[in-house]
Design an enzyme around this catalytic site. Sequence first.
Site, mmCIF file in Angstrom:
data_model
loop_
_atom_site.group_PDB
_atom_site.id
_atom_site.type_symbol
_atom_site.label_atom_id
_atom_site.label_comp_id
_atom_site.label_asym_id
_atom_site.label_seq_id
_atom_site.Cartn_x
_atom_site.Cartn_y
_atom_site.Cartn_z
ATOM 1 N N SER A 37 -32.804 -25.661 32.571
ATOM 2 C CA SER A 37 -33.837 -25.713 31.288
ATOM 3 C C SER A 37 -35.106 -26.067 31.826
ATOM 4 C CB SER A 37 -32.996 -26.781 30.413
ATOM 5 O OG SER A 37 -33.210 -28.018 31.222
ATOM 6 N N LYS A 38 -35.759 -26.312 30.634
ATOM 7 C CA LYS A 38 -37.320 -26.455 30.761
ATOM 8 C C LYS A 38 -37.499 -27.813 31.769
ATOM 9 C CE LYS A 38 -38.849 -24.765 26.374
ATOM 10 N NZ LYS A 38 -39.677 -25.064 25.052
ATOM 11 N N ARG A 39 -36.652 -28.812 31.766
ATOM 12 C CA ARG A 39 -36.925 -29.774 32.583
ATOM 13 C C ARG A 39 -36.857 -29.499 34.044
ATOM 14 N NH1 ARG A 39 -31.977 -32.547 34.145
ATOM 15 N NH2 ARG A 39 -30.206 -31.397 33.288
#
Length: 570
Positions: free
Chosen positions: A308-310
């Site tokens: 994911s973006k994290r």
Amino acid sequence: MMKMATLAGIGVGVGCGSRVPQTRLLRPSLHFRNTIVSISLAPKRTFSISASVSDDTNVRVRFAPSPTGYLHVGGARTALFNYLYARSKGGKFILRIEDTDLERSTKESEEAVLRDLSWLGLAWDEGPGVGGDYGPYRQSERNDLYKQYADKLLQSGQVYRCFCSNEELERMKEIAKEKQLPPVYTGKWATATDEEVQEELAKGTPCTYRFRVPKEGSLKINDLIRGEVSWNLDTLGDFVVMRSNGQPVYNFCVTVDDATMAITHVIRAEEHLPNTLRQALIYKALGFSMPSFAHVSLILAPDRSKLSKRHGATSVGQFREMGYLPQAIVNYLALLGWSDGTNAEFFTLEQMVEKFSIDRVNKSGAIFDSVKLRWMNGQHLKALPTDELLKSIGEQWSSAGILNESEGPFVEDAFKLLEGGIDVITDAEKLLSDLLSYPFLATLSSSEGREILEDGLPTVAEGLLAAYDSGELFGALEEGKSGWQKWVKAFGKSLKRKGKSLFMPLRVLLTGKLHGPDMGESIVLIYRAGTSGIVTPQVGFLPLEQRLESLKQVNWEAFSEAESATVASH
């Protein structure tokens, strides 16, 4: 064998549709061309159907993104596997836009997805911008088709109208939760009479279309990647296929689209595996042949959570902006779950088409390693023709506002000096900026810089300034690297220094740094940068002449005392 627990999803609806009579019918048995189905209609009556897997002639696969955001690397890999399978079988790769989520779908996102797929080299045979015999290729333009098939199911009795209110549906969920049961629809309207239905229609009560699901039995499919997968039908409940606002639900759209577009193989992410049960029931009810299914594992982060973006950059567009090559992205994504059976790691798209086999796609999750991707990109960069790479890097320096020109002798020499440190095109920007910078005072303030200061740096500076004032130094630099080498050899003899004790002080005095690429070539480039005017003003570049003039202003004794005091305070 994998067994899937499938939640029913009690659908909530908000008009109803054409006034087709409500029909009651027996639960159907299921027969599929490419799947194994077992439906139990009574305690001792079981239907088991085993069918052959479709052959590889006239292969048609599809990639069906939703234009609600960026193209995730997981979606890009799914598109790639579909592309490779189609090309390896001489089939067709279809692009379909699943934009039924009208609130979140945007034209900008669709354009970005198309741009990213084109950049990766995944050309589609049918779809937006290309056309084809099975269009339209946007779900938002196919609503009449969905309504036609929904009404067909209503007429046959495979679906029925459900007039349950939102409150009633929520109560069903609560009761199921209290009993620790799946939240399946209880079938309140499944046995309604035509009179009861017409009464609600006359009142204008909103209704959905619900699909009649057999109460017993199971569905089995032979997934091309995951093997045999099964679901129990009693976990499903009668599910919604058309909302009361006339909009079809996802699983109904997908099934109608895949069937009417003659899709033979559905290659998609494993998160869609639970959808297969609903879609299989719809295929049978509409009399369509089932495609073969292949569910690809998820791409995982290093901590084995879903990427994911994290975890950093996750979209194709981000990697493009960061300077990655499309061929490197495609190569790396292919290896996230597939291999050709050898230890080979570098493939062109054409080579992957030649070697690709769905049998060699791994069902285990693949770890996304950004360090490995960067390294692989560097290898692909080095494999580019020199002229092509030089052109790209020159354009990068110019577009970044470092140089006034994107080609010429200075660009060529800077490229030769720095290319070994470039894994991604944008690395060239930082490398040249570092080369042109002059962090002299910061370097001397470091622990390693203090050692050089204490090793007679002022003496070397004095000799260097004498060579500058006499014109000897710049005369040598005008001759290029060979002139520098002659001069530095003589300079070292005059100071009785050589090796590190000579080159480290000179590097610090002229470049302001302790480390870097070849010192002679670096200093010649810095000299030429100052005399040619190729460096833009906003870079804050300090030409060699100004660096040497600034050295004349250094109070070495005071500087040494200040550094000694700093060390003592620590």
